[in-house]
Design an enzyme around this catalytic site. Sequence first.
Site, PDB file in Angstrom:
ATOM      1  N   ASP A 187       0.879  -1.164   0.000  1.00  0.00           N
ATOM      2  CA  ASP A 187       0.000   0.000   0.000  1.00  0.00           C
ATOM      3  C   ASP A 187       0.923   1.222   0.000  1.00  0.00           C
ATOM      4  OD1 ASP A 187      -1.681   2.104   0.545  1.00  0.00           O
ATOM      5  OD2 ASP A 187      -2.489   1.296   2.422  1.00  0.00           O
ATOM      6  N   LYS A 244       2.671  11.183  -3.329  1.00  0.00           N
ATOM      7  CA  LYS A 244       1.588  10.542  -4.074  1.00  0.00           C
ATOM      8  C   LYS A 244       0.706  11.572  -4.780  1.00  0.00           C
ATOM      9  CE  LYS A 244      -1.912   6.962  -3.325  1.00  0.00           C
ATOM     10  NZ  LYS A 244      -2.414   6.040  -2.274  1.00  0.00           N
ATOM     11  N   GLU A 291      -7.382   0.455  -4.188  1.00  0.00           N
ATOM     12  CA  GLU A 291      -7.351   0.349  -2.726  1.00  0.00           C
ATOM     13  C   GLU A 291      -8.676  -0.119  -2.111  1.00  0.00           C
ATOM     14  OE1 GLU A 291      -5.810   4.221  -1.907  1.00  0.00           O
ATOM     15  OE2 GLU A 291      -3.840   3.671  -2.666  1.00  0.00           O
ATOM     16  N   ASP A 324     -13.353   4.898   1.617  1.00  0.00           N
ATOM     17  CA  ASP A 324     -11.900   4.908   1.804  1.00  0.00           C
ATOM     18  C   ASP A 324     -11.381   6.343   1.815  1.00  0.00           C
ATOM     19  OD1 ASP A 324      -9.165   4.661   1.709  1.00  0.00           O
ATOM     20  OD2 ASP A 324      -9.106   3.382  -0.067  1.00  0.00           O
TER      21      ASP A 324
END
Lengths: 181, 612
Positions: B11, B73, B171, B193
């Site tokens: 992850d 990211k 994810e 999420d």
Amino acid sequence: MWLRQFVLDVIGRMSQPDYFERLGLPRRFSLDVAEIDRQYLARSRALHPDFHQLGASSEQQASMELTAQLNEAYATLRDPFRRAEYLLQLHGGPPPNASPEMPPEFLEEVLELRMALAEAAEDAERAEIERQLRERRDGMLREIADDFDRLERDGDRSAILLSLRRRLNALKYIQNLLRRS
Amino acid sequence: MQETPKVVGIDLGTTYSLAAYVRDGRPVVVRDERGIALVPSVISFHEDGTVLVGSAAKARALADPEHTIFSVKRLMGRSLDELRREQELIPHQLVEREVEPGRKVLHVVIGGREHTPEELSAMILKEVRRRAGNPTKAVITVPAYFDDTQRQATRDAGRIAGLDVLRIVNEPTAAALAYGLDQRKQGTVAVYDLGGGTFDCSILSIQNGVFRVLSTHGDTHLGGDDFDRAIMTVVVREMGLDSTKRDPELLQHLRDAAEKTKIILSTLDSADFVLRVPSRGIDYRRTFRRAEFEELIRPWIDRSLDCCREALRDAECSPEQIDEVVLVGGSTRIPYVRQRVAEFFGKPPHTELNPDEVVALGAAIQADILAGGRRDMLLLDVVPLSLGIETFGGAVDKLIHRNSTVPAQATARYSTQFDGQTAIQINIYQGERELAKDCRKLGTFTLSGIPPMPAMMPQVDVTFLVDANGMLTVRAKEQRSGKEASVTVQPSHGLTQEEVERLVLESVEHAHEDFTARRWIELKNKAETDLRYTERALSQVGGELSREQREAVDAAIVAVQRAIQSGDVDTLHQAVAELGKATQPLAMINFNAVARAVLKDQTLEQIDAAKL
């Protein structure tokens, strides 16, 4: 232009199994959704690239392409509107633009529904209109199913195909309203 | 000491990253000697050339903010233009270079050196990889709403880190897999999420171990970072600071204090925001009450629930039809988030698994499936954003619609405008808007090698194929001549495969491992697998090939055998690629035969349970 496309489609179909064959289903409009799902999931388990990751590269490629084709078939057949459009095409029925005119009373009804949707201030009101739309859609799908049934028996083939074309064009209006609501 | 896994799930998060792997059929996260699993996604560069990653880098952030970078990211696969509105969050200078006409590469300037986001993410991945005992294969997760360019950038980062990236997995889907494993769920599940920088909502249908994503929606600019920033904005205003001035040191102190305040407010009813920078004479304290914080973050939570509404609509579900709700991401620890999600879906959400670890656990399960481990679970994911091509007048003709199950394909037919034209150029876009200028341009592809014919005569069928990673490949064939037209896609952003390969080679770690030797072994194994498969397939269904097809296969086999003898990597690479192409018809015939046999021999119920 349309004819050329049509001929090409026919040629293309001869070399490739149709969507019904891909899913192992009989070529008809009335299908059980649970059965479509079952066939799709079973085939996915056999073909999916996740289970062929360790194989040869051509095997992986084939797995990906066949799964993509399976997914395309499933997406088309699971949705009754798309299934009807596809089946009509397989029967050599007229394309969407072959019958552009809609009965005026139908257009009036759509217009009213659209306005009602736009004016609906409260969620409850909107939900009620959506319910009516879905009811209308389901009724139209039943008529379409009847038409396809008649096509299986004999009858005036070209008249039924044209009737299907009209019904599907009308259904498209209702679908669009539902989508926008 | 733990044993070393061969494949891991990673992850790669905005604020934290971690790995997990399957041990004795169960996924477990990789922990260090102190039992810590999370690696802060922070990198710190030193004068002497050393690079720190993780908690050591985070510890240096306050002392040396100029040389420390967070939230890489957020930069992945983005252009400078798209990043303008959040540049204040990044205390570093960003530059964009047009490396060749039509392709731009983003760089972050740190201590006078330039780094691409791919390289920076690779540094984080390398650290995560090292902690897991240097596995060579991995599944890496991305937000479901990442577009093609962002996925590509993530995969490139994995390659640069020395990983064979088996799959890019979404994810929320990974999280559902981890939950499904524990509870043998059936029915319809919503995954909410909310991570450090991104938000996704996915709706899944779970049936007999098949996890089918019905729809996904999200926002790649919504996360816990925004909540920190909301607190920072209040403080900056009340302290009368000038927020337009670039001041990495102060920004870092503010961010640090804001994050601490936010975390405390998840357990206590009030928290003190403390900012102490003696060197500047700053000694500031202010109490935030939970209710005030909730009011501050409400607009973002509203936005996340709008995404949920869209996802439900695309899945043709009402909130009442959702059987279970799963919470993922560190930001779902905030009580207000839990409360709003529970109200929206009308049921309490699941929080049994650690929201920081659940994505990595799911990725580990998927890695195990791909490595030939378990076969009783299958993920069917979707493409999050529609893919299309630009038509006359700047409109986008959508070929693959959002929420189509991957792999997905669509074919469009093209012709030429001029007599004798042998090439066509087509622009590819991703997004939901009608006009090309409002969508994301993925790149331009050129079809060449079209046989010269009068205008409108050639019929080039262009097939768009989105693979199981959610990534696009394009193929083309001229129908009249039956010739494969060659297609080259030039990306608008990011690195080319050659650049990635060069970075892999430059990587210090690989010099030690003798990269070429490793590549040769991998390639030779692959060549041998392909030869074995080809022989088997030929003996089974070889008779169904045409003479030309058979001759092409035979020639390709000989070429691969010779290339193995030659010992040259590039020759073998080329020969294996040729064999792959030549055996394509054979693989299709064989595959269909196998699938038919499997389906015929067993009833559908047996197949559902069978380990195929």
